[in-house]
Structures are given as C-alpha cells and as structure tokens.
Design a protein around this motif. Structure first.
Motif, PDB file in Angstrom:
ATOM      1  N   ILE A 130      50.002  -2.294  24.079  1.00  9.62           N
ATOM      2  CA  ILE A 130      50.355  -1.569  25.298  1.00  9.62           C
ATOM      3  C   ILE A 130      49.890  -0.123  25.144  1.00  9.62           C
ATOM      4  O   ILE A 130      49.780   0.378  24.012  1.00  9.62           O
TER       5      ILE A 130
ATOM      6  N   MET B  36      59.383  -4.740  28.287  1.00  9.57           N
ATOM      7  CA  MET B  36      57.955  -5.022  28.437  1.00  9.57           C
ATOM      8  C   MET B  36      57.766  -6.448  28.945  1.00  9.57           C
ATOM      9  O   MET B  36      58.525  -7.351  28.583  1.00  9.57           O
TER      10      MET B  36
ATOM     11  N   LEU C 108      50.799  -5.980  27.254  1.00  6.12           N
ATOM     12  CA  LEU C 108      52.138  -5.721  27.774  1.00  6.12           C
ATOM     13  C   LEU C 108      52.082  -4.701  28.901  1.00  6.12           C
ATOM     14  O   LEU C 108      51.173  -3.879  28.976  1.00  6.12           O
TER      15      LEU C 108
ATOM     16  N   ARG D  12      54.987  -2.089  30.996  1.00  6.25           N
ATOM     17  CA  ARG D  12      56.369  -1.609  31.037  1.00  6.25           C
ATOM     18  C   ARG D  12      57.015  -1.909  32.383  1.00  6.25           C
ATOM     19  O   ARG D  12      56.384  -1.823  33.423  1.00  6.25           O
TER      20      ARG D  12
ATOM     21  N   THR E 297      63.011  -2.158  22.103  1.00  5.88           N
ATOM     22  CA  THR E 297      61.905  -2.686  22.901  1.00  5.88           C
ATOM     23  C   THR E 297      62.145  -4.168  23.140  1.00  5.88           C
ATOM     24  O   THR E 297      62.141  -4.964  22.200  1.00  5.88           O
TER      25      THR E 297
END
Length: 261
Positions: free
Chosen positions: A161, A197, A225, A227, A256
């Motif tokens: 990400i 994510m 990924l 968010r 996360t």
C-alpha cells in the motif's frame, strides 16, 4: 683422358631437398584470411579483458555491499516495546440510549526494528504476540519508493500500500525515538490508532516494487491494499475475512486490519 663422374645419389638428395622446400612454401596465400584471423584474435582478447574487468568490479561492489549491510548496519537493530491502552466499547442495549466505556487495562507490544537511514527504509519484525489475537508480521516502509509492505507470517501473504507518512515516522526521527526508548529517557504510555485496509487486487510484478519490498515478498502471493475510512465506536460489521497486525512506527500503536472481500 680423364673422365669426370657425378654422384647420382647426391643429385637425388638435392632434388628431394628442393621438393621439400617447395612443399613448405604455401602455394596460395590469402592475405585477407590472415588479417581476419588476427582481428578475431584481437577482439577475443579485448572481450576477455572486459569480462575480467566486469567480474572484478562485481566482486568489489558485492563485497562493499555485504560489508555495508552485514557489518556497518548491524548496530541499527533495536528490540523495543511500548505500553498502550485500548478503548473498549460496550455494545449498546436496545433499551439504552448511550453506551458506557469500560475500564481499560494497559497492554504491551514489542518489535524488532532495523533503520537504514541512508536508504530511507525501516524494517520491522513483530514476533508472535503473547496476549493478542494479532498476527506476527514483517513490515517494510520504503520512503524512497513511498510504499509500505506487510508480510503476514501466519498466512505467508504479502500486502502493499502507499506509505502513510502521517502515521510512519521518517527513519531518522524513528531511530531517535528508539534510542530514547532503549536509553530509558522516554518510556511511552501510548494509545491505539485503528486503520482498515481492503484487498483490491493481486500484484503481478513484485520485482518492480524496489529491492527491499521485493526481498520481502518474493515468491509469495502479493496483493494491493486500499485504506478505508475507520468509524470509531459501534459500527455494523461486514461479512469480511479480516486479520490484524499490531505495530508501532511512532509514539502511538497502530492496529492494521486487513480484510478480503
């Protein structure tokens, strides 16, 4: 009268000698072929010299690389931990209008960190948690590539990400924080920040993500990924396959949550 006689054997020897000399002298000499052979030999010599030079330069560069990363960077390894508090929310009863926060207990997270300031990279290892349901993981924050990669060691999957610089400290600042933690001058009582994510697709060319992320994710299924906005408090849970990783790269701990549809 005197007769002069010649030795026939001597004459035959001279004749044979002349035939041998003629045999040693090439009849058809191609000058272009000779020049071509000389040019090929010279080119082969130049190629050999160039190859040896490349091999020697590779040995020198490789030796310098190994020395740099296995000796000079050895002192950049940290093993630190921080205490944090997690807010717990009680599920709201159907007859109540408000919920009450339950008292929270202090928790602790530990991780191994290696900071490469010159390369702008942070390498983090989270061992198996003792009192948490989060997964062990390896994390790479590459500030030059502006990417973060998570390797979930339980699932053996990699996730990539864009780097979130509002959460992750730059290498120099993070190293100073870790130095203070190890020296005892900063004993953090931190708090927890949650982020979620979503897996959006698979990464096909991991080798294009840079040296450090490639080394982390090589040979493993790697996914992109994205968010999602996190809503704190009580929220409706979706039917997702999720797993979480606890880590810190700042003065607070980050949870996360990685979810797959």
């Amino acid at each position: 009268m005197v007769k002069l006689a010649f030795n026939s054997a001597l004459g035959q020897k001279d004749l044979k000698k002349e035939e041998k000399d003629e045999a040693l002298i090439p009849q058809d000499v191609d000058v272009e072929d000779i020049l071509r052979v000389r040019q090929q030999s010279r080119a082969w010599c130049w190629c050999m010299c160039l190859g040896l030079a490349l091999i020697l330069s590779g040995v020198v560069v490789g030796g310098a690389y190994l020395y740099r990363y296995y000796f000079t960077e050895e002192e950049k390894m940290y093993f630190c931990g921080v205490n944090y508090r997690e807010e717990n929310y009680r599920m709201r009863d159907s007859q109540e209008d408000t919920g009450m926060d339950l008292p929270t207990a202090s928790k602790r997270i530990e991780e191994r960190v290696r900071v490469l300031k010159d390369e702008g990279v942070e390498l983090i290892n989270i061992p198996v948690p003792k009192f948490s349901d989060s997964d062990p993981a390896d994390i790479v924050h590459d500030f030059n590539r502006k990417l973060t990669a998570y390797l979930d060691l339980r699932l053996n999957k990699c996730y990539v990400i864009p780097l979130n610089t509002s959460v992750v400290m730059p290498p120099k600042s993070f190293a100073e924080l870790l130095d203070n933690i190890e020296a005892g001058t900063y004993l953090p009582q931190s708090y927890l920040v949650r982020e979620q994510m979503m897996v959006t697709g698979k990464v096909e060319h991991v080798d294009q993500l840079g040296y450090f992320i490639y080394g982390l994710c090589r040979g493993k299924d790697t996914y992109k990924l994205e968010r999602r906005e996190t809503v704190f408090g009580i929220q409706k849970r979706e039917a997702l396959n999720c797993h979480k990783i606890l880590h810190f790269e700042n003065k607070f701990v980050v949870e996360t949550l990685i979810c797959e549809p």
